[in-house]
Design a protein around this motif. Sequence first.
Motif, PDB file in Angstrom:
ATOM      1  N   ARG A 186     -20.430  -8.197   7.278  1.00  0.00           N
ATOM      2  CA  ARG A 186     -19.261  -7.327   7.378  1.00  0.00           C
ATOM      3  C   ARG A 186     -17.959  -8.077   7.056  1.00  0.00           C
ATOM      4  N   ARG A 187     -17.906  -9.364   7.356  1.00  0.00           N
ATOM      5  CA  ARG A 187     -16.675 -10.115   7.091  1.00  0.00           C
ATOM      6  C   ARG A 187     -16.360 -10.157   5.594  1.00  0.00           C
ATOM      7  N   LEU A 188     -17.391 -10.154   4.745  1.00  0.00           N
ATOM      8  CA  LEU A 188     -17.155 -10.123   3.298  1.00  0.00           C
ATOM      9  C   LEU A 188     -16.667  -8.751   2.853  1.00  0.00           C
ATOM     10  N   ILE A 189     -17.151  -7.701   3.512  1.00  0.00           N
ATOM     11  CA  ILE A 189     -16.685  -6.343   3.223  1.00  0.00           C
ATOM     12  C   ILE A 189     -15.186  -6.248   3.500  1.00  0.00           C
ATOM     13  N   ARG A 190     -14.770  -6.793   4.625  1.00  0.00           N
ATOM     14  CA  ARG A 190     -13.344  -6.748   4.979  1.00  0.00           C
ATOM     15  C   ARG A 190     -12.511  -7.551   3.989  1.00  0.00           C
ATOM     16  N   ALA A 215     -13.149  -8.251   0.840  1.00  0.00           N
ATOM     17  CA  ALA A 215     -13.157  -7.693  -0.516  1.00  0.00           C
ATOM     18  C   ALA A 215     -12.332  -6.428  -0.637  1.00  0.00           C
ATOM     19  N   GLY A 216     -12.191  -5.662   0.445  1.00  0.00           N
ATOM     20  CA  GLY A 216     -11.480  -4.394   0.374  1.00  0.00           C
ATOM     21  C   GLY A 216     -12.414  -3.248   0.026  1.00  0.00           C
ATOM     22  N   PRO A 217     -11.903  -2.020  -0.016  1.00  0.00           N
ATOM     23  CA  PRO A 217     -12.759  -0.840  -0.212  1.00  0.00           C
ATOM     24  C   PRO A 217     -13.218  -0.678  -1.649  1.00  0.00           C
ATOM     25  N   TRP A 218     -14.179   0.225  -1.830  1.00  0.00           N
ATOM     26  CA  TRP A 218     -14.594   0.642  -3.158  1.00  0.00           C
ATOM     27  C   TRP A 218     -13.424   1.363  -3.838  1.00  0.00           C
ATOM     28  N   GLN A 219     -13.279   1.165  -5.149  1.00  0.00           N
ATOM     29  CA  GLN A 219     -12.210   1.818  -5.899  1.00  0.00           C
ATOM     30  C   GLN A 219     -12.619   3.242  -6.243  1.00  0.00           C
ATOM     31  N   GLU A 220     -12.003   4.213  -5.571  1.00  0.00           N
ATOM     32  CA  GLU A 220     -12.422   5.606  -5.700  1.00  0.00           C
ATOM     33  C   GLU A 220     -12.011   6.232  -7.027  1.00  0.00           C
ATOM     34  N   SER A 221     -11.135   5.576  -7.773  1.00  0.00           N
ATOM     35  CA  SER A 221     -10.760   6.094  -9.093  1.00  0.00           C
ATOM     36  C   SER A 221     -11.810   5.791 -10.147  1.00  0.00           C
ATOM     37  N   LEU A 222     -12.796   4.952  -9.801  1.00  0.00           N
ATOM     38  CA  LEU A 222     -13.822   4.560 -10.755  1.00  0.00           C
ATOM     39  C   LEU A 222     -15.077   5.405 -10.564  1.00  0.00           C
ATOM     40  N   SER A 223     -15.772   5.656 -11.656  1.00  0.00           N
ATOM     41  CA  SER A 223     -17.086   6.293 -11.600  1.00  0.00           C
ATOM     42  C   SER A 223     -18.108   5.335 -12.216  1.00  0.00           C
ATOM     43  N   LEU A 224     -18.048   5.166 -13.536  1.00  0.00           N
ATOM     44  CA  LEU A 224     -18.949   4.232 -14.210  1.00  0.00           C
ATOM     45  C   LEU A 224     -18.567   2.794 -13.876  1.00  0.00           C
ATOM     46  N   ASN A 225     -19.547   2.002 -13.479  1.00  0.00           N
ATOM     47  CA  ASN A 225     -19.390   0.575 -13.169  1.00  0.00           C
ATOM     48  C   ASN A 225     -18.551   0.329 -11.923  1.00  0.00           C
ATOM     49  N   ASP A 226     -18.472   1.290 -11.018  1.00  0.00           N
ATOM     50  CA  ASP A 226     -17.770   1.042  -9.761  1.00  0.00           C
ATOM     51  C   ASP A 226     -18.472  -0.023  -8.925  1.00  0.00           C
ATOM     52  N   ASP A 227     -19.811  -0.091  -9.032  1.00  0.00           N
ATOM     53  CA  ASP A 227     -20.538  -1.104  -8.269  1.00  0.00           C
ATOM     54  C   ASP A 227     -20.321  -2.509  -8.836  1.00  0.00           C
ATOM     55  N   GLY A 228     -20.246  -2.627 -10.171  1.00  0.00           N
ATOM     56  CA  GLY A 228     -19.978  -3.934 -10.762  1.00  0.00           C
ATOM     57  C   GLY A 228     -18.620  -4.461 -10.355  1.00  0.00           C
ATOM     58  N   GLU A 229     -17.614  -3.585 -10.349  1.00  0.00           N
ATOM     59  CA  GLU A 229     -16.271  -3.989  -9.951  1.00  0.00           C
ATOM     60  C   GLU A 229     -16.235  -4.372  -8.479  1.00  0.00           C
ATOM     61  N   VAL A 241     -16.738  -8.772  -3.831  1.00  0.00           N
ATOM     62  CA  VAL A 241     -17.515  -9.259  -2.683  1.00  0.00           C
ATOM     63  C   VAL A 241     -18.055 -10.663  -2.969  1.00  0.00           C
ATOM     64  N   ILE A 242     -18.583 -10.856  -4.166  1.00  0.00           N
ATOM     65  CA  ILE A 242     -19.127 -12.165  -4.552  1.00  0.00           C
ATOM     66  C   ILE A 242     -18.050 -13.241  -4.458  1.00  0.00           C
ATOM     67  N   LEU A 243     -16.862 -12.949  -4.991  1.00  0.00           N
ATOM     68  CA  LEU A 243     -15.786 -13.940  -4.994  1.00  0.00           C
ATOM     69  C   LEU A 243     -15.205 -14.156  -3.603  1.00  0.00           C
ATOM     70  N   ALA A 244     -15.403 -13.218  -2.686  1.00  0.00           N
ATOM     71  CA  ALA A 244     -14.963 -13.394  -1.305  1.00  0.00           C
ATOM     72  C   ALA A 244     -15.929 -14.252  -0.501  1.00  0.00           C
ATOM     73  N   SER A 245     -17.119 -14.486  -1.045  1.00  0.00           N
ATOM     74  CA  SER A 245     -18.158 -15.222  -0.324  1.00  0.00           C
ATOM     75  C   SER A 245     -18.061 -16.720  -0.581  1.00  0.00           C
ATOM     76  N   GLN A 246     -18.819 -17.466   0.206  1.00  0.00           N
ATOM     77  CA  GLN A 246     -18.943 -18.910   0.001  1.00  0.00           C
ATOM     78  C   GLN A 246     -20.134 -19.249  -0.891  1.00  0.00           C
ATOM     79  N   GLY A 247     -20.771 -18.226  -1.428  1.00  0.00           N
ATOM     80  CA  GLY A 247     -21.897 -18.452  -2.326  1.00  0.00           C
ATOM     81  C   GLY A 247     -22.960 -17.391  -2.167  1.00  0.00           C
ATOM     82  N   ILE A 248     -23.906 -17.389  -3.106  1.00  0.00           N
ATOM     83  CA  ILE A 248     -25.037 -16.469  -3.101  1.00  0.00           C
ATOM     84  C   ILE A 248     -26.264 -17.222  -2.597  1.00  0.00           C
ATOM     85  N   ARG A 249     -26.972 -16.605  -1.660  1.00  0.00           N
ATOM     86  CA  ARG A 249     -28.254 -17.144  -1.217  1.00  0.00           C
ATOM     87  C   ARG A 249     -29.319 -16.125  -1.588  1.00  0.00           C
TER      88      ARG A 249
END
Length: 349
Positions: free
Chosen positions: A163-167, A169-183, A188-196
């Motif tokens: 949950r700390r990474l969710i906070r 990164a901020g919310p999902w961008q509601e103006s986006l439809s296509l590729n909203d998950d990639g954005e 979220v990835i850049l807010a983390s200390q790495g991928i495991r």
Amino acid sequence: MKPLVSILIPSHNAAPWLAQALDSALSQTWPHLEVILVDDGSTDETLTVASQFDCPRLRIVAQRNRGAAAARNCALELAQGEVIQFLDADDLLAPDKIEQQMALVQAHPDCLIAGAWARFRHQPQTAIFTPEPLWQDMDPVDWLVCAWSGHWMMHPAAWLVPRRLIRAAGPWQESLSLNDDGEYFARVILASQGIRFCSAARSYYRSGNGSSLSGRKSAEAWASQYRAISSQCQHLLAAEDSDRTRQVCANLMQRFIYEVFPAVPSLRNLAARQVRQLGGATEKPMGGPCFQLAARWLGWQQARYAQLFINQWGYRRVALGRMVPKPNGEQGKSDDGVPLQEEPQWQES
């Protein structure tokens, strides 16, 4: 007490697949979880299917149609969990998916946890799990450079997110439809200390769903794709402005130009300007052997026109020479159904 995991499911006209998705969520071996389904204005039997699940761990919320990103934001506001599992209404989780990843969440609380995933069309038993370059522990910038360079992906259900990474990164961008998950996951990835990466945590990504957002390519959808890519590049360059990140961002924009052609030329012009500002791209157009041969002789744009022509008329009609003219007044369209005449003019924000 083990941490609570919130499984968040946005749904819109997902009646044919929802029961499988809910079964996979409610059958998780991790004992402490809640499932929040936010229906985004469905007009089919989605809510009827959901209401058949009599389970105290399932909460069903209905909202007017505002898009998948808005439904996910609504679910996030309601979620009580310390850890978040996103799940699209047509995808599936293996029964022990969350349990397998939770060991890594607890060992690496500032990291984002990824898992193995595979595509399926009807039954998950047909899915084949084939290792990809992203299936390893990586630093955030390295992960994005690898993903964008090699056209690799990780669908939302493959992740488990503290949950700390969710906070952060901020919310999902509601103006986006296509590729909203990639954005969203770039942030979220850049807010983390790495991928495991957890190879034992499996999820299933349904392909061939004609109502999927990823298959919609209207002018508005292409505009969403452009804005999403622009945002992804801005966040990556803010984390590391280097030759490699500028190159991968230029290539991402150039790939967008190849994909959208010949529709929405105003968007292609904006993307081309960004490519120049980033120092130029090395990305080559993708296509089969026939396309590549035509591109060498005619150039990629003419080869693309030829490809669209063949897709429009069909290989059978071309082979038999049965060319039937369009009815008077019918507007020309590309292979994805986008009108090739009038188009809205988009400006950079």
